[in-house]
Design a protein around this motif. Structure first.
Motif, PDB file in Angstrom:
ATOM      1  N   GLY A 202       0.819  -1.200   0.000  1.00 37.93           N
ATOM      2  CA  GLY A 202       0.000   0.000   0.000  1.00 37.93           C
ATOM      3  C   GLY A 202       0.854   1.251   0.000  1.00 37.93           C
ATOM      4  N   PHE A 203       0.495   2.188   0.854  1.00 39.53           N
ATOM      5  CA  PHE A 203       1.131   3.485   0.825  1.00 39.53           C
ATOM      6  C   PHE A 203       2.206   3.644   1.896  1.00 39.53           C
ATOM      7  N   LEU A 204       3.016   4.621   1.664  1.00 38.17           N
ATOM      8  CA  LEU A 204       4.078   4.968   2.584  1.00 38.17           C
ATOM      9  C   LEU A 204       3.504   5.220   3.978  1.00 38.17           C
ATOM     10  N   TYR A 205       4.194   4.708   5.006  1.00 38.89           N
ATOM     11  CA  TYR A 205       3.690   4.874   6.366  1.00 38.89           C
ATOM     12  C   TYR A 205       4.663   5.599   7.284  1.00 38.89           C
ATOM     13  N   SER A 206       5.959   5.373   7.081  1.00 43.42           N
ATOM     14  CA  SER A 206       6.930   5.994   7.971  1.00 43.42           C
ATOM     15  C   SER A 206       8.290   6.062   7.279  1.00 43.42           C
TER      16      SER A 206
ATOM     17  N   ARG B  47       7.668  -8.582  24.249  1.00 44.38           N
ATOM     18  CA  ARG B  47       8.980  -7.985  23.996  1.00 44.38           C
ATOM     19  C   ARG B  47       9.102  -7.653  22.507  1.00 44.38           C
ATOM     20  N   LEU B  48       9.496  -6.428  22.215  1.00 46.60           N
ATOM     21  CA  LEU B  48       9.671  -5.979  20.841  1.00 46.60           C
ATOM     22  C   LEU B  48      11.146  -5.721  20.565  1.00 46.60           C
TER      23      LEU B  48
ATOM     24  N   ALA C 207       7.668  -0.381  18.541  1.00 39.62           N
ATOM     25  CA  ALA C 207       6.582  -0.091  19.480  1.00 39.62           C
ATOM     26  C   ALA C 207       5.835   1.173  19.068  1.00 39.62           C
ATOM     27  N   ASP C 208       6.557   2.209  18.665  1.00 40.55           N
ATOM     28  CA  ASP C 208       5.923   3.456  18.247  1.00 40.55           C
ATOM     29  C   ASP C 208       5.047   3.235  17.015  1.00 40.55           C
ATOM     30  N   ILE C 209       5.544   2.460  16.049  1.00 36.06           N
ATOM     31  CA  ILE C 209       4.787   2.193  14.827  1.00 36.06           C
ATOM     32  C   ILE C 209       3.514   1.417  15.152  1.00 36.06           C
TER      33      ILE C 209
ATOM     34  N   GLY D 125      10.937  11.753  10.240  1.00 29.03           N
ATOM     35  CA  GLY D 125      11.744  12.208  11.362  1.00 29.03           C
ATOM     36  C   GLY D 125      12.878  11.244  11.644  1.00 29.03           C
ATOM     37  N   ASN D 126      13.186  11.086  12.922  1.00 26.69           N
ATOM     38  CA  ASN D 126      14.169  10.080  13.321  1.00 26.69           C
ATOM     39  C   ASN D 126      13.496   9.092  14.259  1.00 26.69           C
ATOM     40  N   GLU D 127      14.291   8.258  14.928  1.00 28.12           N
ATOM     41  CA  GLU D 127      13.694   7.204  15.750  1.00 28.12           C
ATOM     42  C   GLU D 127      13.015   7.742  17.009  1.00 28.12           C
ATOM     43  N   THR D 128      13.212   9.006  17.346  1.00 26.06           N
ATOM     44  CA  THR D 128      12.615   9.545  18.570  1.00 26.06           C
ATOM     45  C   THR D 128      11.714  10.756  18.353  1.00 26.06           C
ATOM     46  N   ALA D 129      11.902  11.493  17.256  1.00 27.96           N
ATOM     47  CA  ALA D 129      11.128  12.721  17.069  1.00 27.96           C
ATOM     48  C   ALA D 129      10.876  12.958  15.593  1.00 27.96           C
ATOM     49  N   GLY D 130       9.667  13.428  15.280  1.00 25.25           N
ATOM     50  CA  GLY D 130       9.314  13.719  13.896  1.00 25.25           C
ATOM     51  C   GLY D 130       7.893  14.245  13.816  1.00 25.25           C
TER      52      GLY D 130
END
Length: 308
Positions: A225-229, A267-268, A274-276, A294-299
């Motif tokens: 499908g479409f872009l997600y992240s 456990r991930l 987890a954020d996704i 963004g990056n792994e913590t902010a975007g």
């Protein structure tokens, strides 16, 4: 599948694999009131003479007025006009109260902030099964230069955001991942730490590469499908490009489908996973998806709605 016994929904989904733009077709009724409907069955036909076409369902409440008006306009929506598309796809009585518009040179309603518009006189109305094909002769048009709103497989997408993913991939080593959803559950891999299926981007077309990897991995038919992240993981200096996807029924060779809420209790493999999953669980519940940059913590999440 043969013509006899076609499943209408399956055929519609197959047609939906073709990405299109989104338009709103407008006219006036005999009393001078504006009417309009959302359509993605639009195409250019000829430059000389200047012709285009749109398709209109015979069951549409606008059918008699639109086919008898003698003229109509096609408004190609820009990537910021998802709400306009949804408004004109719903049975709302006063749709035009929600959009800025004016009369075009031929008199049909022209919207503000569209990617382009075409004001036409009706050339022909041709029978086509449960639809008619309306061809229009372009009498006036304008092109704003804005990006158009895209639509495929039941969701909107914006070409500008997809282009940013390609640019991000060029900035360093890229990893392709997928949120493969089926009946509200997501495919996850691993035993000690669950994660999304991921492969290295090694050149070529990313969605085809990802699809080939996922189908080999799972043994299922997968639709990307479409872009997600799109995010940079500063720990490994890699760009991560994540797509939404769907899979056919059946047990995967590798991995298992888990509801996101259940997966989050286990456990991930990383905080990014987890954020996704948290974001997907929330967005899927309301049918309003976005694209994260963004990056792994902010975007920032850029909203891209599912069609209402």
């Amino acid at each position: 599948m043969s013509e006899t016994g076609f499943d209408a929904r399956a055929l519609r989904d197959a047609f939906g694999a073709f990405p299109t733009g989104v338009t709103v077709v407008t006219a006036h009724d005999a009393a001078g009131q504006p009417i309009g409907f959302t359509a993605n069955s639009f195409t250019s036909v000829s430059l000389d003479p200047p012709l285009l076409l749109v398709c209109l369902a015979k069951a549409s409440r606008n059918f008699a007025v639109m086919t008898g008006a003698g003229k109509f306009a096609v408004n190609i929506l820009s990537e910021t006009q998802k709400d306009v598309s949804n408004t004109f796809a719903r049975p709302v009585e006063d749709r035009f109260a929600a959009v800025a518009w004016r009369k075009g040179p031929e008199g049909s309603p022209i919207f503000a902030d569209v990617a382009a518009w075409f004001d036409c006189t009706t050339e022909q109305v041709l029978d086509a099964g449960d639809h008619v094909i309306m061809t229009g002769r372009v009498k006036a048009f304008a092109n704003s230069g804005l990006n158009g709103l895209g639509y495929a497989r039941g969701s909107y997408f914006t070409p500008a955001l997809a282009g940013r993913a390609v640019s991000a991939a060029a900035e360093g080593e890229a990893q392709l991942s997928a949120v493969i959803e089926r009946d509200g559950a997501v495919l996850l891999l691993g035993d000690d730490g669950l994660g999304l299926p991921t492969c290295a981007m090694e050149g070529g077309e990313p969605t085809q590469m990802l699809r080939d990897y996922l189908e080999t991995l799972t043994g299922l038919s997968v639709s990307i499908g479409f872009l997600y992240s799109v995010y940079e993981n500063r720990a490994d200096n890699r760009q991560h490009i994540v797509y939404r996807a769907t899979a056919t029924s059946g047990e995967p060779i590798t991995g298992r489908f888990l509801p996101p809420a259940e997966a989050l209790q286990q456990r991930l493999d990383s905080p990014a996973t987890a954020d996704i999953l948290r974001r997907f669980d929330m967005e899927n519940s309301i049918g309003n998806f976005g694209v994260y940059f963004g990056n792994e913590t902010a975007g920032k999440v850029h909203p891209v709605s599912r069609k209402a």
